[in-house]
Design a protein around this motif. Structure first.
Motif, PDB file in Angstrom:
ATOM      1  N   VAL A   3      -2.995   5.288 -17.317  1.00 34.13           N
ATOM      2  CA  VAL A   3      -3.269   4.534 -15.846  1.00 34.13           C
ATOM      3  C   VAL A   3      -4.185   3.449 -15.859  1.00 34.13           C
ATOM      4  O   VAL A   3      -5.615   3.686 -16.458  1.00 34.13           O
ATOM      5  CB  VAL A   3      -3.564   5.537 -14.613  1.00 34.13           C
ATOM      6  CG1 VAL A   3      -3.863   4.534 -13.427  1.00 34.13           C
ATOM      7  CG2 VAL A   3      -2.523   6.257 -14.506  1.00 34.13           C
ATOM      8  N   HIS A  25      -4.693  11.958 -14.787  1.00 34.39           N
ATOM      9  CA  HIS A  25      -4.167  10.794 -15.609  1.00 34.39           C
ATOM     10  C   HIS A  25      -5.381  10.498 -16.455  1.00 34.39           C
ATOM     11  O   HIS A  25      -6.319  10.780 -16.256  1.00 34.39           O
ATOM     12  CB  HIS A  25      -3.945   9.772 -14.723  1.00 34.39           C
ATOM     13  CG  HIS A  25      -2.526   9.979 -13.774  1.00 34.39           C
ATOM     14  ND1 HIS A  25      -1.446  10.761 -14.272  1.00 34.39           N
ATOM     15  CD2 HIS A  25      -2.459   9.984 -12.341  1.00 34.39           C
ATOM     16  CE1 HIS A  25      -0.678  10.965 -13.136  1.00 34.39           C
ATOM     17  NE2 HIS A  25      -1.282  10.485 -11.984  1.00 34.39           N
ATOM     18  N   LEU A 111      -0.284  -6.666 -15.142  1.00 33.15           N
ATOM     19  CA  LEU A 111       0.881  -5.715 -15.512  1.00 33.15           C
ATOM     20  C   LEU A 111       1.266  -5.891 -16.722  1.00 33.15           C
ATOM     21  O   LEU A 111       1.789  -4.931 -17.635  1.00 33.15           O
ATOM     22  CB  LEU A 111       1.783  -5.404 -14.444  1.00 33.15           C
ATOM     23  CG  LEU A 111       3.009  -4.477 -14.413  1.00 33.15           C
ATOM     24  CD1 LEU A 111       2.364  -3.111 -14.666  1.00 33.15           C
ATOM     25  CD2 LEU A 111       3.742  -4.556 -13.470  1.00 33.15           C
ATOM     26  N   ILE A 115       1.262  -3.128 -20.004  1.00 29.98           N
ATOM     27  CA  ILE A 115       2.173  -2.522 -20.687  1.00 29.98           C
ATOM     28  C   ILE A 115       2.334  -2.939 -22.138  1.00 29.98           C
ATOM     29  O   ILE A 115       2.580  -2.104 -23.060  1.00 29.98           O
ATOM     30  CB  ILE A 115       3.327  -3.182 -20.057  1.00 29.98           C
ATOM     31  CG1 ILE A 115       3.862  -2.573 -18.471  1.00 29.98           C
ATOM     32  CG2 ILE A 115       4.896  -2.865 -20.692  1.00 29.98           C
ATOM     33  CD1 ILE A 115       4.889  -3.290 -17.808  1.00 29.98           C
ATOM     34  N   ASP A 120       1.038   3.161 -18.668  1.00 31.31           N
ATOM     35  CA  ASP A 120       2.358   3.408 -17.913  1.00 31.31           C
ATOM     36  C   ASP A 120       2.321   2.634 -16.692  1.00 31.31           C
ATOM     37  O   ASP A 120       3.236   2.326 -16.046  1.00 31.31           O
ATOM     38  CB  ASP A 120       2.614   4.847 -17.811  1.00 31.31           C
ATOM     39  CG  ASP A 120       2.781   5.758 -18.924  1.00 31.31           C
ATOM     40  OD1 ASP A 120       3.490   5.330 -19.894  1.00 31.31           O
ATOM     41  OD2 ASP A 120       1.497   6.284 -19.423  1.00 31.31           O
ATOM     42  N   THR A 121       1.268   2.502 -15.933  1.00 30.44           N
ATOM     43  CA  THR A 121       1.178   1.808 -14.679  1.00 30.44           C
ATOM     44  C   THR A 121      -0.090   1.361 -14.340  1.00 30.44           C
ATOM     45  O   THR A 121      -1.207   1.664 -15.016  1.00 30.44           O
ATOM     46  CB  THR A 121       1.504   3.223 -13.496  1.00 30.44           C
ATOM     47  OG1 THR A 121       1.675   2.497 -12.230  1.00 30.44           O
ATOM     48  CG2 THR A 121       0.310   4.307 -13.359  1.00 30.44           C
ATOM     49  N   CYS A 123      -2.695   1.025 -11.235  1.00 29.25           N
ATOM     50  CA  CYS A 123      -3.308   1.811  -9.902  1.00 29.25           C
ATOM     51  C   CYS A 123      -4.025   0.607  -9.128  1.00 29.25           C
ATOM     52  O   CYS A 123      -4.950  -0.118  -9.718  1.00 29.25           O
ATOM     53  CB  CYS A 123      -4.004   2.902 -10.255  1.00 29.25           C
ATOM     54  SG  CYS A 123      -4.842   3.633  -9.118  1.00 29.25           S
ATOM     55  N   GLN A 160       8.314  -4.408 -11.319  1.00 34.17           N
ATOM     56  CA  GLN A 160       6.625  -4.310 -11.136  1.00 34.17           C
ATOM     57  C   GLN A 160       6.543  -2.832 -10.221  1.00 34.17           C
ATOM     58  O   GLN A 160       5.531  -2.121 -10.428  1.00 34.17           O
ATOM     59  CB  GLN A 160       6.314  -5.261 -10.300  1.00 34.17           C
ATOM     60  CG  GLN A 160       6.259  -6.882 -11.152  1.00 34.17           C
ATOM     61  CD  GLN A 160       5.951  -8.174 -10.367  1.00 34.17           C
ATOM     62  OE1 GLN A 160       6.436  -8.172  -9.430  1.00 34.17           O
ATOM     63  NE2 GLN A 160       5.372  -9.041 -11.077  1.00 34.17           N
ATOM     64  N   HIS A 163       6.238   0.112 -12.043  1.00 32.30           N
ATOM     65  CA  HIS A 163       4.835   0.427 -12.803  1.00 32.30           C
ATOM     66  C   HIS A 163       3.646   0.221 -11.960  1.00 32.30           C
ATOM     67  O   HIS A 163       2.385  -0.046 -12.464  1.00 32.30           O
ATOM     68  CB  HIS A 163       4.818  -0.635 -14.234  1.00 32.30           C
ATOM     69  CG  HIS A 163       5.815  -0.396 -14.876  1.00 32.30           C
ATOM     70  ND1 HIS A 163       5.797   0.493 -15.997  1.00 32.30           N
ATOM     71  CD2 HIS A 163       7.111  -1.077 -15.188  1.00 32.30           C
ATOM     72  CE1 HIS A 163       7.178   0.587 -16.827  1.00 32.30           C
ATOM     73  NE2 HIS A 163       7.779  -0.602 -16.487  1.00 32.30           N
ATOM     74  N   THR A 164       3.772   0.516 -10.731  1.00 33.25           N
ATOM     75  CA  THR A 164       2.652   0.612  -9.629  1.00 33.25           C
ATOM     76  C   THR A 164       2.448   1.959  -9.326  1.00 33.25           C
ATOM     77  O   THR A 164       3.195   2.678  -8.828  1.00 33.25           O
ATOM     78  CB  THR A 164       3.151  -0.514  -8.708  1.00 33.25           C
ATOM     79  OG1 THR A 164       3.203  -1.823  -9.361  1.00 33.25           O
ATOM     80  CG2 THR A 164       1.983  -0.730  -7.565  1.00 33.25           C
ATOM     81  N   TYR A 165       1.236   1.994  -8.895  1.00 31.57           N
ATOM     82  CA  TYR A 165       0.603   3.293  -8.311  1.00 31.57           C
ATOM     83  C   TYR A 165      -0.324   3.100  -7.150  1.00 31.57           C
ATOM     84  O   TYR A 165      -1.362   2.379  -7.346  1.00 31.57           O
ATOM     85  CB  TYR A 165      -0.012   4.058  -9.393  1.00 31.57           C
ATOM     86  CG  TYR A 165      -0.708   5.446  -8.910  1.00 31.57           C
ATOM     87  CD1 TYR A 165      -0.181   6.299  -8.150  1.00 31.57           C
ATOM     88  CD2 TYR A 165      -1.925   5.945  -9.856  1.00 31.57           C
ATOM     89  CE1 TYR A 165      -0.915   7.643  -7.981  1.00 31.57           C
ATOM     90  CE2 TYR A 165      -2.299   7.139  -9.784  1.00 31.57           C
ATOM     91  CZ  TYR A 165      -1.978   8.091  -8.906  1.00 31.57           C
ATOM     92  OH  TYR A 165      -2.424   9.300  -8.751  1.00 31.57           O
TER      93      TYR A 165
END
Length: 365
Positions: A3, A25, A111, A115, A120-121, A123, A160, A163-165
């Motif tokens: 993250v 994470h 982002l 990647i 992975d994401t 936050c 998007q 891949h967002t938290y």
């Protein structure tokens, strides 16, 4: 899960990063340097992304025991947000720079790099929720309606969102987030929320624009075309504005007049009665869907035209020409350049940039 926690230096992103760590994470913190003016300081709740904010973010990362980096996105920010803001005003439109920053910087440039680096994401401390519908992730409003930020996230696309938290989305109130920060020993627990446009920290948008694009005397006219005053630059005005109008000819009924339209080519500002700000229809060609696209070209929805405006029941029409929305009750003071975010219940379906508006009040009314 790897993250990348975007840490602005505020309490929301700090607690979001802390929750990501608690969830087990592998978290790395990053602060985005969006200004080349390294000595920029914060004044109360004005501005953000200052050197002080970067230091606040670093202190939180140290407390959490996670790696921390500062990434220079100032050039991308200047091109995609600041220059876009200026050009939109020059075109007689009213842009939303925070929404553009989310689209171009936080959920595109950031982002993309995340990647590439194997994360992975990303936050963030935004107040919004993600729900897996079975057809894909959907973006929904936050539990705390007072802090809901789904409007400024309406520009996110399906990839998007995947891949967002958003760790804060289910939190019932900002007060609970601040209390949690206090309990964790996070130093920014009571730091004021940032307001205004980050690159105009003194709040003087009109003066800032005049400095960037200059001034030029033009006419202020009523809806019939009669000259009722002058101005020093059409770019300084936006639809719905009342203050700052230099009107030498009073309205026949004595009532105040508001900006109804800005015409940059002729450097003209059109004014009229408050009733004429009522808009019966909006449309735009630039649109995107926040997850799965609507399955029908015509559907019932709600439309929201500002971050803190109430959603209005409406009917949407989608075609190759763009999106057209007809609200059940007229919208108030809509300006081209604003973003219209379309909801179905709590779900953010998508958004479009408003190109044209249709007044609910005829010119001869």
């Amino acid at each position: 899960m790897r993250v990348l926690a975007a840490m602005s230096g505020g309490v929301d992103s700090a607690v979001a990063a802390a929750r990501a760590v608690d969830a087990g994470h592998d978290v790395v913190g990053v602060h985005l340097a969006l200004s080349r003016a390294g000595g920029t300081l914060r004044t109360g709740s004005r501005g953000c992304c200052t050197i002080e904010d970067a230091l606040d973010a670093r202190r939180t990362a140290d407390l959490l025991g996670i790696p921390f980096y500062v990434w220079d996105f100032s050039e991308r920010f200047r091109e995609d947000v600041i220059e876009d803001f200026i050009s939109e005003y020059q075109a007689g439109r009213t842009p939303n720079p925070c929404l553009r920053c989310n689209e171009k910087i936080k959920f595109a440039a950031l982002l993309e790099r995340a990647i590439e680096l194997g994360f992975d994401t990303v936050c963030t401390g935004h107040y919004a929720t993600l729900i897996d519908s079975g057809d894909g992730l959907e973006l929904h409003r936050a539990s705390d309606s007072a802090k809901d930020q789904s409007y400024v996230l309406g520009v996110l696309n399906a990839d998007q969102i995947a891949h967002t938290y958003f760790p804060l989305g289910e939190t019932p109130s900002k007060a609970l987030v601040r209390a949690e920060a206090e309990q964790r020993g996070i130093t920014v627990a009571q730091k004021p929320d940032s307001h205004d446009i980050c690159f105009i920290p003194d709040g003087d948008t009109r003066g800032w624009l005049a400095e960037k694009v200059g001034t030029a005397t033009g006419e202020v006219v009523d809806r019939t075309g009669s000259v009722v005053g002058t101005h020093e630059g059409a770019h300084a005005f936006t639809v719905g504005q009342r203050r700052g109008l230099k009107l030498g000819v009073p309205a026949a009924d004595g009532k105040p007049r508001f900006v109804l339209e800005v015409r940059p080519v002729s450097n003209t500002v059109v004014v009229g009665p408050k009733e004429a700000l009522a808009i019966a229809e909006i449309s735009g060609q630039r649109f995107s869907w926040a997850g799965p696209a609507p399955k029908a070209p015509e559907f019932e929805c709600e439309v929201q035209i500002r971050a803190h405006a109430d959603p209005v029941p409406a009917r949407a029409f989608v075609s190759s020409d763009g999106v057209r929305v007809v609200p059940e009750t007229p919208l108030d003071g809509v300006a081209p350049g604003q973003s219209a975010v379309i909801y179905v219940g709590t779900r953010v379906l998508g958004q479009f940039t408003i190109d044209t508006t249709v007044s609910a009040v005829p010119v001869d009314a």
